[in-house]
Design an enzyme around this catalytic site. Structure first.
Site, PDB file in Angstrom:
ATOM      1  N   LYS A 131      -2.138  -2.764 -12.987  1.00 12.95           N
ATOM      2  CA  LYS A 131      -2.554  -3.050 -11.608  1.00 12.95           C
ATOM      3  C   LYS A 131      -4.024  -2.692 -11.421  1.00 12.95           C
ATOM      4  CE  LYS A 131      -1.507  -0.434  -7.771  1.00 12.95           C
ATOM      5  NZ  LYS A 131      -2.494  -0.380  -6.689  1.00 12.95           N
ATOM      6  N   ASP A 164      -4.197  -6.099  -6.825  1.00 11.62           N
ATOM      7  CA  ASP A 164      -3.718  -5.521  -5.555  1.00 11.62           C
ATOM      8  C   ASP A 164      -4.875  -5.412  -4.565  1.00 11.62           C
ATOM      9  OD1 ASP A 164      -2.157  -4.300  -3.671  1.00 11.62           O
ATOM     10  OD2 ASP A 164      -2.243  -2.318  -4.610  1.00 11.62           O
ATOM     11  N   LYS A 218      -4.743  -6.862  -1.389  1.00 13.10           N
ATOM     12  CA  LYS A 218      -4.202  -6.907  -0.011  1.00 13.10           C
ATOM     13  C   LYS A 218      -5.069  -7.761   0.914  1.00 13.10           C
ATOM     14  CE  LYS A 218      -1.859  -2.422  -0.364  1.00 13.10           C
ATOM     15  NZ  LYS A 218      -2.427  -1.861  -1.617  1.00 13.10           N
ATOM     16  N   LEU A 219      -5.101  -9.054   0.620  1.00 12.03           N
ATOM     17  CA  LEU A 219      -5.955  -9.961   1.400  1.00 12.03           C
ATOM     18  C   LEU A 219      -5.409 -10.169   2.809  1.00 12.03           C
ATOM     19  CD1 LEU A 219      -6.674 -12.808  -1.204  1.00 12.03           C
ATOM     20  CD2 LEU A 219      -7.852 -10.633  -0.903  1.00 12.03           C
ATOM     21  N   HIS A 220      -6.319 -10.326   3.769  1.00  8.54           N
ATOM     22  CA  HIS A 220      -5.931 -10.701   5.134  1.00  8.54           C
ATOM     23  C   HIS A 220      -7.176 -11.204   5.860  1.00  8.54           C
ATOM     24  CE1 HIS A 220      -3.931 -10.944   8.872  1.00  8.54           C
ATOM     25  NE2 HIS A 220      -4.455  -9.866   9.410  1.00  8.54           N
ATOM     26  N   ASP A 221      -7.131 -12.475   6.294  1.00  9.04           N
ATOM     27  CA  ASP A 221      -8.281 -13.063   7.001  1.00  9.04           C
ATOM     28  C   ASP A 221      -7.772 -14.339   7.647  1.00  9.04           C
ATOM     29  OD1 ASP A 221     -10.969 -14.014   7.686  1.00  9.04           O
ATOM     30  OD2 ASP A 221     -11.680 -12.600   6.155  1.00  9.04           O
ATOM     31  N   ILE A 222      -8.657 -15.185   8.165  1.00  6.23           N
ATOM     32  CA  ILE A 222      -8.184 -16.476   8.681  1.00  6.23           C
ATOM     33  C   ILE A 222      -7.652 -17.288   7.498  1.00  6.23           C
ATOM     34  CG2 ILE A 222      -9.754 -16.505  10.664  1.00  6.23           C
ATOM     35  CD1 ILE A 222     -11.457 -18.562   9.084  1.00  6.23           C
ATOM     36  N   THR A 234       2.697   2.019   3.952  1.00  4.30           N
ATOM     37  CA  THR A 234       3.624   3.158   4.039  1.00  4.30           C
ATOM     38  C   THR A 234       2.955   4.397   4.629  1.00  4.30           C
ATOM     39  OG1 THR A 234       3.163   3.621   1.739  1.00  4.30           O
ATOM     40  CG2 THR A 234       5.185   2.408   2.206  1.00  4.30           C
ATOM     41  N   ARG A 240      -0.806   8.077 -11.497  1.00  5.33           N
ATOM     42  CA  ARG A 240      -1.175   9.409 -11.988  1.00  5.33           C
ATOM     43  C   ARG A 240      -0.262  10.012 -13.046  1.00  5.33           C
ATOM     44  NH1 ARG A 240      -2.256  11.244  -5.979  1.00  5.33           N
ATOM     45  NH2 ARG A 240      -0.638   9.633  -5.805  1.00  5.33           N
TER      46      ARG A 240
HETATM   47  O1  C5P Z   1      -0.755   7.636  -8.846  1.00  9.04           O
HETATM   48  P1  C5P Z   1       0.440   6.987  -8.219  1.00  9.04           P
HETATM   49  O2  C5P Z   1       1.594   6.781  -9.184  1.00  9.04           O
HETATM   50  O3  C5P Z   1       0.851   7.628  -6.932  1.00  9.04           O
HETATM   51  O4  C5P Z   1      -0.119   5.522  -7.923  1.00  9.04           O
HETATM   52  C1  C5P Z   1       0.568   4.583  -7.231  1.00  9.04           C
HETATM   53  C2  C5P Z   1      -0.269   3.349  -7.024  1.00  9.04           C
HETATM   54  O5  C5P Z   1       0.349   2.562  -6.021  1.00  9.04           O
HETATM   55  C3  C5P Z   1      -1.679   3.612  -6.530  1.00  9.04           C
HETATM   56  O6  C5P Z   1      -2.517   2.569  -7.048  1.00  9.04           O
HETATM   57  C4  C5P Z   1      -1.557   3.505  -5.042  1.00  9.04           C
HETATM   58  O7  C5P Z   1      -2.722   3.077  -4.397  1.00  9.04           O
HETATM   59  C5  C5P Z   1      -0.481   2.441  -4.894  1.00  9.04           C
HETATM   60  N1  C5P Z   1       0.272   2.537  -3.647  1.00  9.04           N
HETATM   61  C6  C5P Z   1       0.954   3.671  -3.243  1.00  9.04           C
HETATM   62  N2  C5P Z   1       1.656   3.700  -2.090  1.00  9.04           N
HETATM   63  C7  C5P Z   1       1.692   2.634  -1.337  1.00  9.04           C
HETATM   64  C8  C5P Z   1       1.032   1.481  -1.703  1.00  9.04           C
HETATM   65  C9  C5P Z   1       0.315   1.464  -2.883  1.00  9.04           C
HETATM   66  O8  C5P Z   1       0.950   4.675  -3.920  1.00  9.04           O
HETATM   67  N3  C5P Z   1       2.408   2.692  -0.247  1.00  9.04           N
END
Ligand code: C5P
Length: 231
Positions: free
Chosen positions: A38, A65, A67-71, A120, A211
């Site tokens: 990703k 990833d 996350k597009l949003h526009d017209i 989230t 991570r």
């Molecule tokens: O490091 P970790 O396993 O928490 O990474 C999760 C990935 O998913 C990161 O790239 C983070 O930005 C993304 N993400 C998230 N929670 C969300 C949406 C995306 O952790 N609600």
């Protein structure tokens, strides 16, 4: 669509690093233990878009990833331009105009489009502050149902939302979930975590893990352990 048979494809490694060189070194180090990566804001804005065709040419899949949003017209142009790079997945926010534009742009051969229902980090108070009358759970269900009706290929949601989203979108679309932690690893700032095995049992198609792999002493071994748990 059913997730692909290679269990490695169920793991998406988040390349949350600062430079393209670091990302390439990590991909090399993980080797054939992972097949799906990703790329998000951080790496994309540091030149990471150039990595998409390189990874694709190496037979790897890329989840872009952004996350597009526009017209609608702008979203359509953006999805077409990104599709040319060869990603497997692209995210947009789950607004009807935006989703329709993305589905138009991807046509029948383009990447799969995933919609983010409600970030989230938003709870009911945040949604109210932003002007929404519905509680987050209802907004998630409504947007997931709209996404399915519009022809979106899948939804990104938290593990906690997966069961409700599955009811809303049916069995043919993807659910992609971050916040996954192998048993015994640190949750970090993720509040509701699931293990890779629990995610599979919950009907999630792909887990996004950052991570726990990036910070592991041996990222390749960690990726292998996660895939083994999902088998
Ligand atoms: O490091 P970790 O396993 O928490 O990474 C999760 C990935 O998913 C990161 O790239 C983070 O930005 C993304 N993400 C998230 N929670 C969300 C949406 C995306 O952790 N609600």
């Amino acid at each position: 669509m059913p997730a692909s048979p290679d269990p490695r494809d169920r793991l998406i490694v988040a390349l949350d690093v600062h430079t393209v060189a670091e990302a390439e070194a990590l991909v090399d180090r993980i080797g054939d233990a992972a097949t799906f990566y990703k790329i998000g804001y951080r790496l994309a804005y540091e030149g990471g878009l150039a990595l998409v065709p390189r990874l694709a040419a190496a037979g790897l899949k890329v989840f872009l990833d952004l996350k597009l949003h526009d017209i609608g017209n702008t979203v359509e142009d953006g999805v077409r331009a990104l599709a040319d790079l060869g990603p497997a997945l692209i995210t947009v926010h789950a607004y009807p105009q935006t989703m329709r534009a993305a589905v138009r742009a991807r046509g029948t051969t383009g990447p799969k489009i995933l919609a983010v229902t409600v970030l989230t980090s938003y709870d009911d108070a945040d949604a109210a502050e932003a002007g929404y009358a519905l509680p987050v759970a209802e907004l998630v269900a409504r947007r997931a149902a709209q996404a399915a009706e519009i022809g979106i290929d899948g939804i990104v949601c938290s593990a906690a939302e997966a069961a409700g989203v599955r009811r809303a979108i049916g069995s043919d679309r993807l659910i992609v979930t971050p916040g996954i932690r192998p048993a015994g690893s640190a949750a970090g700032d993720q509040k509701r975590v699931m293990t890779p095995g629990e995610a599979m049992a919950a009907g999630i198609d792909h887990v996004v893990v950052g991570r726990p792999i990036l910070q592991a002493a041996d990222p390749r071994a960690m990726a292998q352990a996660i895939v083994a748990e999902m088998r």
